[in-house]
Every structure is written in structure tokens, then in C-alpha cells.
Design an enzyme around this catalytic site. Structure first.
Site, short mmCIF file in Angstrom:
data_model
loop_
_atom_site.label_atom_id
_atom_site.label_comp_id
_atom_site.label_asym_id
_atom_site.label_seq_id
_atom_site.Cartn_x
_atom_site.Cartn_y
_atom_site.Cartn_z
N GLU A 48 5.96 42.25 -22.81
CA GLU A 48 6.87 41.74 -21.78
C GLU A 48 6.33 40.37 -21.35
OE1 GLU A 48 8.13 44.82 -18.73
OE2 GLU A 48 6.42 45.82 -19.67
N ARG A 273 -5.25 53.48 -24.78
CA ARG A 273 -5.35 52.06 -24.44
C ARG A 273 -6.82 51.68 -24.31
NH1 ARG A 273 -3.02 50.61 -18.73
NH2 ARG A 273 -4.23 48.73 -19.16
N LYS A 283 -1.84 44.03 -15.40
CA LYS A 283 -1.25 42.70 -15.29
C LYS A 283 -1.06 42.31 -13.83
CE LYS A 283 1.43 41.97 -19.52
NZ LYS A 283 2.81 41.78 -20.03
#
Length: 601
Positions: A48, A273, A283
Site C-alpha cells: 500500500e 512476518r 507503519k
């Protein structure tokens, strides 16, 4: 509570060919053996564009591109740009640059979810016609109240049974901009009693009168990420949609959309992850660090963003090697930061030429060396790689050594310079300290020493040995530079862990009736008045302005790697360096035996 995992010593970390296949490779092998997708493999990296990439994204890039390479398949770079209020072209440009720098090659397959907005809209119409989607007038707060909890089913929206005709009319009016932001949404009609909260009539479209960085003002309704992601994979013919574990509970929803629309159905596979000690990967938190100026920007070398790592001097080869070493797992854990640091040391040990630099200079005067004389001594650019050649370094009566390489009252295990003690100057001579000069405050300002001319090159004809070898630079010919010494941005291994408030119960989320999209959530963080910002390391950056370097570095260019002998690996800062005024960022330290001994004491 987080735990730190030290990955086992693998064949890859020893430079050997691996003998086992990770679970993703095994799944793909089985799919190919069964003839699925005609045996082809097509992966993608779908960021994104709402921030800069970090080291966790690097693992995903390396994994997805690596799988495409291994199976002679294809790899796409696609931006899932569905939220115009958070996305910027700056982020798009930086991501493209970082993926390319890391080695990812998408050839001509650069895509955007916004390219598919019309197709997604048409599919939404199809689902409305098939009574699988409806327009809902509930506000966000009302929708949350209807959603239920992990232990209680949700309640149907009072607008769930609108007719197809009414839904089509309202959705078309939404698309034309007739309603204000938040007035209505389009929701999938699935199951409000599902144990998976993601299946409780999720939002497909929301109204946002905002300009998109690519489509401009064409749309005022935007598809949700959950509605867009799987269909974008389908449009591109992706065979294996490799995601991190937080998307595991979203997989049934992606499956539902593909099956309801009767379109190509990629196989989603989740992996753990990347979590590292002494850093945050959110983020939102990285953006907070930037916006609140706790760091200088997204490329601050203390940040574990790809841009920050690049500016610090990390190489794509080191990052790829790190990702290969830690492997692919099914369960979340935290990797020790030392693994990343070892990867860059291993890489720069091979490629970085050696030079001499003194960060905290202490003047040494060789009282028996001829005044005005300067001789050129040959120094190896790399002690293990003769092909890198040699250079000449000037030697003169006045030198600089590291202040830490002298102790007036030295303990037994200190093998550097001390009064009456002899040491070797790298590539030069043996010297002996005879006198210590101090200022009025008692600070040492100068050492007066003698050198042994017979030890030219660092060896004594009479066979005597010295235990210490130190580096130096000629005071007369030294180059001044600014050195930036970077340490961990956070002072604790797990920055998100803050001291709990007294009396906190520590109950599980489900016990408290809290709302979450993850049915497998374990223990919530204890209540605390602190945040991860409280764990910022105030010593994470030290700027040294009076460093002295050998003259070979006078014309150094930004973006060059060096090993400052005995000090560490350094990188010419591509932002702060100016002609004749170099700035060096410390990429990684070297191991220091005396520092370890001091720590024990």
C-alpha cells in the site's frame, strides 16, 4: 510476551546449498505436481503506498521474487492503492526505487489496484444483482455496535434485506457523489453469526470525496482493501498469493469473493512476518517517528526502513542474505538484531577497502623523527584480497592516534599504548611512550614518543614482539570529516513493551469482550500510560566533528563503503556529504576485545 529467536545455523548461512524445502516451496511443489495452474508460478509484491518500505517488506520481496525466479515464473509489483486520503506519489516512487534496488525485477508488470476500479465496480453490481451485497445506512459507530464480539454473534443490519432495485439505485447514486462521506456503505451479505469477524458482512465500498493520486476525481467511492486485494490477484493471474500471518483470518473472505464472482482463484499462503529486536515495524509508528521529528526522516539511518538502511550503508546483497538465513516460518517470533548486523559485516568484509581514520584524535609527537620529513608507506587496501591493491599513506613526526588507544594507568590486559610501553603502528614502526603532556585541567593533550627506525614495516630485526597494533594518521596530511555513530533507535529489545499501570488485570481480549478481527489474539498489552516512544534511545546518534582521516579519503564520493581499521564499517553519506567535506555513517561496528573486557569489569 514477545520472545527472541536465534535462528539455527543453516546450510545457507554456511554458504552451502540447502538440503530441505520450506513449507511454501513444498506447497508449490505439490501444486505443480498436481497440474494446478498448468504448473506455472506467478507471485507478486502488493504494498500500500502509504509509507516507505521497511526490513519486513524486504523479506516479502525476497520471498516472492525468489519463488518466481526458482520456478522460472513471473513476479508482479502492484500497488494496492485503495485509500486516497493516506496515499501519496512520493511513497509510490520510493517503493519502486527500493524494490528495484533490492533486486526485484517485475519486467513490464507494474500494476495498480486503481487500474481495476471499473472492473471492481462492475463486480459489485454483479454481487448486488445476485443478492450477495447491499447498501447499508448504518454509521461506523452503529456498524461496530451491530458487529458483535468474539463470543457473541453480530446483528443483521436493518437495511440488509433491501431489494435488488433499491440497492442498485442507491449504489449508483453513491458512485455519482450524491451522498456525503460516511453516509452509506456497500457491504457483502455473508453471515453476521460467523465466528470469523471478517465474514460478518464486511464493507466493500465507502464514500470518500477525495482526489486519488492516479485516478484524480473520477471516483468518490473507493473499494475496501479486503474487497480489492484478492480480486486484483485474480485479475493478474497470480497463482500463489504469499501473505503474512495477520491475513490468515482474511483468507476465508478472499475465498468467498472469488467463489461468489466465479473468477480465477489464487491460493493464499501465510508466513510469519519479520520482527526484529530493538525496532518497531508498524507503519503507523514509523510515520509517528517521522512526523514528530524523533528521527530526521524516513531515510534516517536509525530507521529500519529500506531507505534508512541504504543511507546507513547496508547493501542489497546483505539484506537478501539476511532474509535467506532467517528462512520462512509458520509462527511469529522475534529475530535478534545481531543477525542483520552479521549479514552486513559478512558482506562488507569482502567488499570494503581498508583505510585508517581516527575519530577522537590524540596527538603523538615522535621526538626522534626528523622535523619536516614525510615518508610514504605502503598499505594494503584489503589484507585478504591482494587484487584490491595497495595505497601510500604519509608518515610524519606528528601523528594522531585514537584517544582510547592510550591509558596512563593501564591494566594488565590493555595491550595498547601506555607510559613506557611499546606498540606497533600499523604499516609503520614500533613506538614507545616517554612523556604525557596535560593542560591546566589535567586533560591529556599530547604524547611524546620515540620510534625505532629499524622496525620499518612493523617488524623488529631482533625478533622482539609487541602485543598491540594501533592505527594512526599523519597530523600534517590528515583530512577532517564528520562521523555519525549510529546505535539502536530503541534502548530495549521490545520497544512496544512499557511498564504496566498498577492493578492491571492482564485478562485476555476475549475475556474483556473487546473487539478484534483476530480470533486467535492472545493477551492484550497491559494498560500503561507510556508508549513505545518512552523507549527511544537518547544515545542512538553521536556526531563526531573532529575526526581525522588519511589523505586517500580527501576526494571520496558519496555512497562508498570503507572499513575504518579497528573501528568498523563506514559509508559516505549520500545526503550530508559535500565536496571536500565528507560525512561518514557508521554501518556496523567491529568486535573489540578490550571493550568486552571493560564491560566485564
Amino acid at each position: 510476551m514477545s520472545t527472541t529467536t536465534t535462528p539455527p545455523r543453516t546450510e545457507e548461512s554456511r554458504g552451502e546449498k540447502p538440503t530441505s524445502r520450506n513449507f511454501i516451496q513444498q506447497i508449490i511443489d505439490a501444486d505443480r505436481a498436481a497440474g494446478k495452474n498448468g504448473g506455472r508460478v506467478h507471485t507478486r509484491f502488493p504494498p500500500e503506498p502509504n509509507g516507505y518500505l521497511h526490513i519486513g517488506h524486504a523479506k516479502s520481496i525476497c520471498l516472492n521474487f525468489g519463488l518466481a525466479q526458482e520456478y522460472a515464473g513471473k513476479f508482479n509489483l502492484r500497488f494496492d492503492d485503495t485509500n486516497p486520503t493516506r496515499e501519496e506519489q512520493e511513497y509510490v516512487d520510493s517503493i519502486i526505487d527500493d524494490v528495484r534496488w533490492l533486486g526485484g525485477n517485475w519486467e513490464d508488470r507494474l500494476f495498480y489496484a486503481s487500474d481495476y476500479f471499473q472492473q471492481l465496480y462492475d463486480w459489485a453490481i454483479q454481487l448486488i444483482n445476485e443478492r450477495k451485497a447491499y447498501v447499508c445506512d448504518l454509521s461506523a459507530e452503529e456498524m461496530r455496535a451491530h458487529r458483535g464480539t468474539l463470543s457473541e454473534p453480530g446483528k443483521n443490519s436493518p437495511f440488509r434485506n433491501r431489494s435488488v432495485e433499491e440497492n442498485l439505485d442507491l449504489f449508483e447514486r453513491m458512485e455519482k457523489g450524491e451522498f456525503p462521506d460516511g453516509a452509506r456503505t456497500l457491504r457483502a451479505k455473508i453471515d453476521m453469526a460467523s465466528p470469523n469477524l471478517n465474514m460478518r458482512d464486511p464493507v466493500m465500498y465507502r464514500i470518500k470525496h477525495a482526489s486519488h493520486h492516479r485516478s484524480g476525481d473520477r471516483w468518490c467511492i473507493y473499494p475496501s482493501y479486503d474487497y480489492t486485494h484478492g480480486q486484483s490477484d485474480s485479475i493478474e493471474g497470480i497463482t500463489h498469493s504469499i501473505c503474512t500471518l495477520e491475513f490468515e483470518n482474511h483468507r476465508p473472505l478472499y475465498d468467498w469473493f472469488c467463489e461468489a464472482l466465479r473468477i480465477h482463484h489464487p491460493r493464499q499462503i501465510e508466513f510469519a512476518r519479520l520482527n526484529l529486536t530493538y525496532t518497531v515495524m508498524s507503519k503507523r509508528k514509523l510515520l509517528q517517528l517521522v512526523q514528530e521529528k524523533h528521527v530526521s526522516g524516513w531515510d534516517d539511518p536509525r530507521m529500519l526502513t529500506i531507505r534508512g538502511l541504504r543511507r546507513r550503508g547496508y547493501t542489497p546483497e546483505a539484506i537478501r542474505a539476511f532474509c535467506e538465513r532467517i528462512g520462512v516460518a509458520k509462527f511469529n517470533s522475534t529475530i535478534d538484531m545481531a543477525w542483520l548486523e552479521d549479514a552486513i559485516r559478512d558482506d562488507l568484509n569482502v567488499r570494503a577497502p581498508r583505510v585508517m581514520a581516527v575519530l577522537r584524535p590524540l596527538k603523538v609527537v615522535l621526538t626522534n623523527y626528523p622535523e619536516g620529513q614525510v615518508e610514504e608507506l605502503e598499505a594494503a587496501n584489503h589484507p585478504q584480497d591482494a587484487s584490491m591493491g595497495t595505497r601510500m599513506v604519509p608518515f610524519s613526526r606528528e601523528l594522531y592516534i585514537e584517544a582510547d588507544d592510550f591509558m596512563e594507568d593501564a591494566p594488565k590486559k590493555f595491550f595498547r599504548l601506555a607510559p613506557g610501553r611499546e606498540v606497533r603502528l600499523r604499516y609503520a614502526y614500533f613506538i614507545t611512550c616517554n612523556e604525557v603532556v596535560k593542560d591546566s585541567s589535567g586533560r591529556i593533550t599530547e604524547l611524546r614518543c620515540t620510534y625505532d627506525p629499524a622496525t620499518h614495516g612493523g617488524n623488529a630485526p631482533d625478533g622482539r614482539k609487541v602485543k598491540g597494533t594501533i592505527h594512526w594518521v599523519s597530523a600534517e596530511r590528515a583530512v577532517s570529516a564528520e562521523i555519525r555513530l549510529y546505535d539502536h533507535l530503541f534502548k530495549t529489545e521490545f520497544p512496544d513493551q512499557v511498564a504496566p499501570t498498577a492493578g492491571d488485570c492482564g485478562l485476555r481480549v476475549a475475556d474483556c469482550g473487546a473487539e478484534t478481527s483476530n480470533p486467535k489474539s492472545e493477551t492484550r498489552n497491559p494498560k500503561s500510560t507510556g508508549t513505545f516512544l518512552d523507549n527511544i534511545n537518547p544515545q542512538s546518534l553521536e556526531i563526531v566533528t573532529g575526526a581525522k582521516l588519511e589523505p586517500s579519503l580527501a576526494e571520496v564520493k558519496p555512497g562508498q563503503h570503507f572499513q575504518f581499521e579497528r573501528l568498523g564499517y563506514f559509508f559516505t553519506d549520500p545526503v550530508g556529504s559535500k565536496p571536500g567535506k565528507p560525512v561518514f555513517n557508521r554501518t556496523a561496528t567491529l568486535r573489540d576485545t578490550w571493550a568486552k573486557e571493560s564491560a566485564k569489569d
